[in-house]
Write a protein that holds these residues in place. Structure first.
Motif, mmCIF file in Angstrom:
data_model
loop_
_atom_site.group_PDB
_atom_site.id
_atom_site.type_symbol
_atom_site.label_atom_id
_atom_site.label_comp_id
_atom_site.label_asym_id
_atom_site.label_seq_id
_atom_site.Cartn_x
_atom_site.Cartn_y
_atom_site.Cartn_z
ATOM 1 N N ARG A 49 0.823 -1.208 0.000
ATOM 2 C CA ARG A 49 0.000 0.000 0.000
ATOM 3 C C ARG A 49 0.858 1.259 0.000
ATOM 4 N NH1 ARG A 49 -4.656 -1.307 4.348
ATOM 5 N NH2 ARG A 49 -2.991 -0.572 5.645
ATOM 6 N N LEU A 50 1.944 1.256 0.776
ATOM 7 C CA LEU A 50 2.831 2.424 0.792
ATOM 8 C C LEU A 50 3.447 2.655 -0.582
ATOM 9 C CD1 LEU A 50 4.687 2.111 4.220
ATOM 10 C CD2 LEU A 50 2.832 3.672 3.614
ATOM 11 N N LEU A 51 3.934 1.585 -1.200
ATOM 12 C CA LEU A 51 4.538 1.727 -2.528
ATOM 13 C C LEU A 51 3.521 2.195 -3.556
ATOM 14 C CD1 LEU A 51 6.876 -1.393 -2.647
ATOM 15 C CD2 LEU A 51 7.546 1.005 -2.397
ATOM 16 N N ALA A 52 2.310 1.700 -3.471
ATOM 17 C CA ALA A 52 1.273 2.108 -4.418
ATOM 18 C C ALA A 52 0.901 3.580 -4.247
ATOM 19 C CB ALA A 52 0.035 1.229 -4.252
ATOM 20 N N GLY A 53 1.028 4.100 -3.032
ATOM 21 C CA GLY A 53 0.653 5.478 -2.768
ATOM 22 C C GLY A 53 1.732 6.499 -3.050
ATOM 23 N N LEU A 54 2.968 6.046 -3.188
ATOM 24 C CA LEU A 54 4.070 6.981 -3.432
ATOM 25 C C LEU A 54 4.122 7.390 -4.901
ATOM 26 C CD1 LEU A 54 6.970 5.320 -1.387
ATOM 27 C CD2 LEU A 54 5.881 7.523 -0.898
ATOM 28 N N PRO A 55 4.502 8.633 -5.175
ATOM 29 C CA PRO A 55 4.766 9.020 -6.562
ATOM 30 C C PRO A 55 5.891 8.145 -7.127
ATOM 31 C CG PRO A 55 4.703 10.947 -5.121
ATOM 32 C CD PRO A 55 4.680 9.738 -4.240
ATOM 33 N N SER A 56 5.924 7.949 -8.437
ATOM 34 C CA SER A 56 6.884 7.036 -9.072
ATOM 35 C C SER A 56 8.332 7.320 -8.684
ATOM 36 C CB SER A 56 6.755 7.086 -10.588
ATOM 37 O OG SER A 56 5.535 6.518 -10.970
ATOM 38 N N GLU A 57 8.743 8.576 -8.730
ATOM 39 C CA GLU A 57 10.135 8.905 -8.401
ATOM 40 C C GLU A 57 10.464 8.551 -6.961
ATOM 41 O OE1 GLU A 57 11.591 12.776 -9.404
ATOM 42 O OE2 GLU A 57 10.660 12.727 -11.378
ATOM 43 N N ALA A 58 9.543 8.838 -6.043
ATOM 44 C CA ALA A 58 9.765 8.520 -4.634
ATOM 45 C C ALA A 58 9.814 7.009 -4.428
ATOM 46 C CB ALA A 58 8.679 9.150 -3.774
ATOM 47 N N LYS A 59 8.933 6.285 -5.130
ATOM 48 C CA LYS A 59 8.918 4.823 -5.029
ATOM 49 C C LYS A 59 10.244 4.235 -5.511
ATOM 50 C CE LYS A 59 5.377 2.989 -6.904
ATOM 51 N NZ LYS A 59 4.369 2.376 -7.774
ATOM 52 N N ASP A 75 8.783 -9.466 2.537
ATOM 53 C CA ASP A 75 8.281 -10.521 1.670
ATOM 54 C C ASP A 75 8.185 -9.998 0.230
ATOM 55 O OD1 ASP A 75 7.112 -12.688 0.498
ATOM 56 O OD2 ASP A 75 5.301 -12.638 1.711
ATOM 57 N N ILE A 76 9.330 -9.963 -0.448
ATOM 58 C CA ILE A 76 9.412 -9.435 -1.805
ATOM 59 C C ILE A 76 8.570 -10.284 -2.764
ATOM 60 C CG2 ILE A 76 10.958 -8.966 -3.748
ATOM 61 C CD1 ILE A 76 11.334 -7.004 -1.493
ATOM 62 N N ARG A 77 8.583 -11.576 -2.574
ATOM 63 C CA ARG A 77 7.843 -12.466 -3.480
ATOM 64 C C ARG A 77 6.365 -12.100 -3.515
ATOM 65 N NH1 ARG A 77 5.103 -17.372 -3.793
ATOM 66 N NH2 ARG A 77 5.677 -18.612 -5.601
ATOM 67 N N SER A 78 5.761 -11.917 -2.339
ATOM 68 C CA SER A 78 4.347 -11.539 -2.282
ATOM 69 C C SER A 78 4.117 -10.187 -2.922
ATOM 70 C CB SER A 78 3.859 -11.496 -0.834
ATOM 71 O OG SER A 78 3.870 -12.783 -0.287
ATOM 72 N N LEU A 79 5.060 -9.282 -2.710
ATOM 73 C CA LEU A 79 4.951 -7.947 -3.288
ATOM 74 C C LEU A 79 4.918 -8.032 -4.815
ATOM 75 C CD1 LEU A 79 5.028 -4.846 -2.919
ATOM 76 C CD2 LEU A 79 7.509 -5.032 -2.989
ATOM 77 N N VAL A 80 5.831 -8.807 -5.381
ATOM 78 C CA VAL A 80 5.903 -8.930 -6.836
ATOM 79 C C VAL A 80 4.683 -9.660 -7.388
ATOM 80 C CG1 VAL A 80 7.206 -9.956 -8.750
ATOM 81 C CG2 VAL A 80 8.420 -8.786 -6.908
ATOM 82 N N LYS A 88 5.271 -4.252 -11.708
ATOM 83 C CA LYS A 88 6.279 -5.288 -11.961
ATOM 84 C C LYS A 88 7.379 -4.747 -12.870
ATOM 85 C CE LYS A 88 3.312 -9.231 -11.190
ATOM 86 N NZ LYS A 88 2.471 -10.253 -11.713
ATOM 87 N N ALA A 89 6.995 -3.969 -13.871
ATOM 88 C CA ALA A 89 7.988 -3.365 -14.767
ATOM 89 C C ALA A 89 8.904 -2.419 -13.987
ATOM 90 C CB ALA A 89 7.301 -2.626 -15.911
ATOM 91 N N GLU A 90 8.324 -1.646 -13.070
ATOM 92 C CA GLU A 90 9.133 -0.737 -12.259
ATOM 93 C C GLU A 90 10.099 -1.503 -11.370
ATOM 94 O OE1 GLU A 90 6.628 1.986 -10.108
ATOM 95 O OE2 GLU A 90 5.735 2.767 -11.937
ATOM 96 N N ILE A 91 9.625 -2.604 -10.796
ATOM 97 C CA ILE A 91 10.486 -3.423 -9.937
ATOM 98 C C ILE A 91 11.640 -4.006 -10.758
ATOM 99 C CG2 ILE A 91 10.605 -5.560 -8.579
ATOM 100 C CD1 ILE A 91 7.665 -4.897 -7.697
ATOM 101 N N LEU A 92 11.329 -4.541 -11.938
ATOM 102 C CA LEU A 92 12.372 -5.106 -12.798
ATOM 103 C C LEU A 92 13.370 -4.030 -13.232
ATOM 104 C CD1 LEU A 92 10.305 -7.566 -14.978
ATOM 105 C CD2 LEU A 92 11.968 -8.132 -13.198
ATOM 106 N N ASN A 93 12.873 -2.840 -13.542
ATOM 107 C CA ASN A 93 13.743 -1.734 -13.924
ATOM 108 C C ASN A 93 14.684 -1.379 -12.781
ATOM 109 O OD1 ASN A 93 14.731 0.375 -15.580
ATOM 110 N ND2 ASN A 93 13.402 1.822 -14.503
ATOM 111 N N THR A 94 14.158 -1.325 -11.571
ATOM 112 C CA THR A 94 14.981 -1.016 -10.408
ATOM 113 C C THR A 94 16.048 -2.087 -10.205
ATOM 114 O OG1 THR A 94 13.155 0.157 -9.364
ATOM 115 C CG2 THR A 94 14.931 -0.579 -7.923
ATOM 116 N N LEU A 95 15.654 -3.353 -10.323
ATOM 117 C CA LEU A 95 16.628 -4.441 -10.173
ATOM 118 C C LEU A 95 17.698 -4.374 -11.256
ATOM 119 C CD1 LEU A 95 14.235 -7.389 -9.278
ATOM 120 C CD2 LEU A 95 15.825 -6.212 -7.751
ATOM 121 N N ALA A 96 17.298 -4.063 -12.477
ATOM 122 C CA ALA A 96 18.265 -3.935 -13.570
ATOM 123 C C ALA A 96 19.247 -2.809 -13.272
ATOM 124 C CB ALA A 96 17.547 -3.677 -14.891
ATOM 125 N N ASN A 97 18.760 -1.706 -12.727
ATOM 126 C CA ASN A 97 19.655 -0.603 -12.366
ATOM 127 C C ASN A 97 20.644 -1.022 -11.301
ATOM 128 O OD1 ASN A 97 18.636 1.248 -14.201
ATOM 129 N ND2 ASN A 97 17.064 1.968 -12.789
#
Length: 116
Positions: A49-59, A75-80, A88-97
């Motif tokens: 819920r916190l991640l969903a509520g944050l603006p993209s840059e802040a997240k 629990d990253i697995r549940s989050l993903v 999911k694309a944002e998470i993958l982008n962050t991991l790639a970075n």
């Protein structure tokens, strides 16, 4: 860096108040304050819920700072699994970075060793 430090730093950097984040997420201001002070353990439902509520840059900033967090505590697995395709694309982008930064750091360290 632990979650409370990362959250506190993120909210300060982006000028986000606990009141505003609470209104966006439904997570109480008291819980958010507890997360920021490290007095409240965060579970995947609150984190989602916190991640969903944050603006993209802040997240993205928050997720990047969590690279040093022990993943057994979140629990990253549940989050993903519960993330939308965009999240999911944002998470993958962050991991790639993170991977790219790690490779760059390795290359820089190798150059420093060669110079010496």
């Amino acid at each position: 860096m632990n979650f409370s430090q990362a959250l506190d730093r993120t909210l300060e950097k982006y000028g986000i108040s606990a009141k505003w984040l609470s209104e966006q997420t439904g997570v109480s201001q008291q819980m958010i304050s507890g997360f920021r002070r490290g007095q409240q353990r965060i579970y995947s439902d609150s984190l989602e819920r916190l991640l969903a509520g944050l603006p993209s840059e802040a997240k993205n900033y928050l997720l990047c700072q969590l690279g040093e967090v022990d993943t057994n505590k979140i629990d990253i697995r549940s989050l993903v699994l519960s993330a939308s395709p965009t999240e999911k694309a944002e998470i993958l982008n962050t991991l790639a970075n993170w991977v790219l930064l790690s490779k760059e750091e390795i290359a820089q360290n190798a150059e420093l060793v060669k110079i010496r």
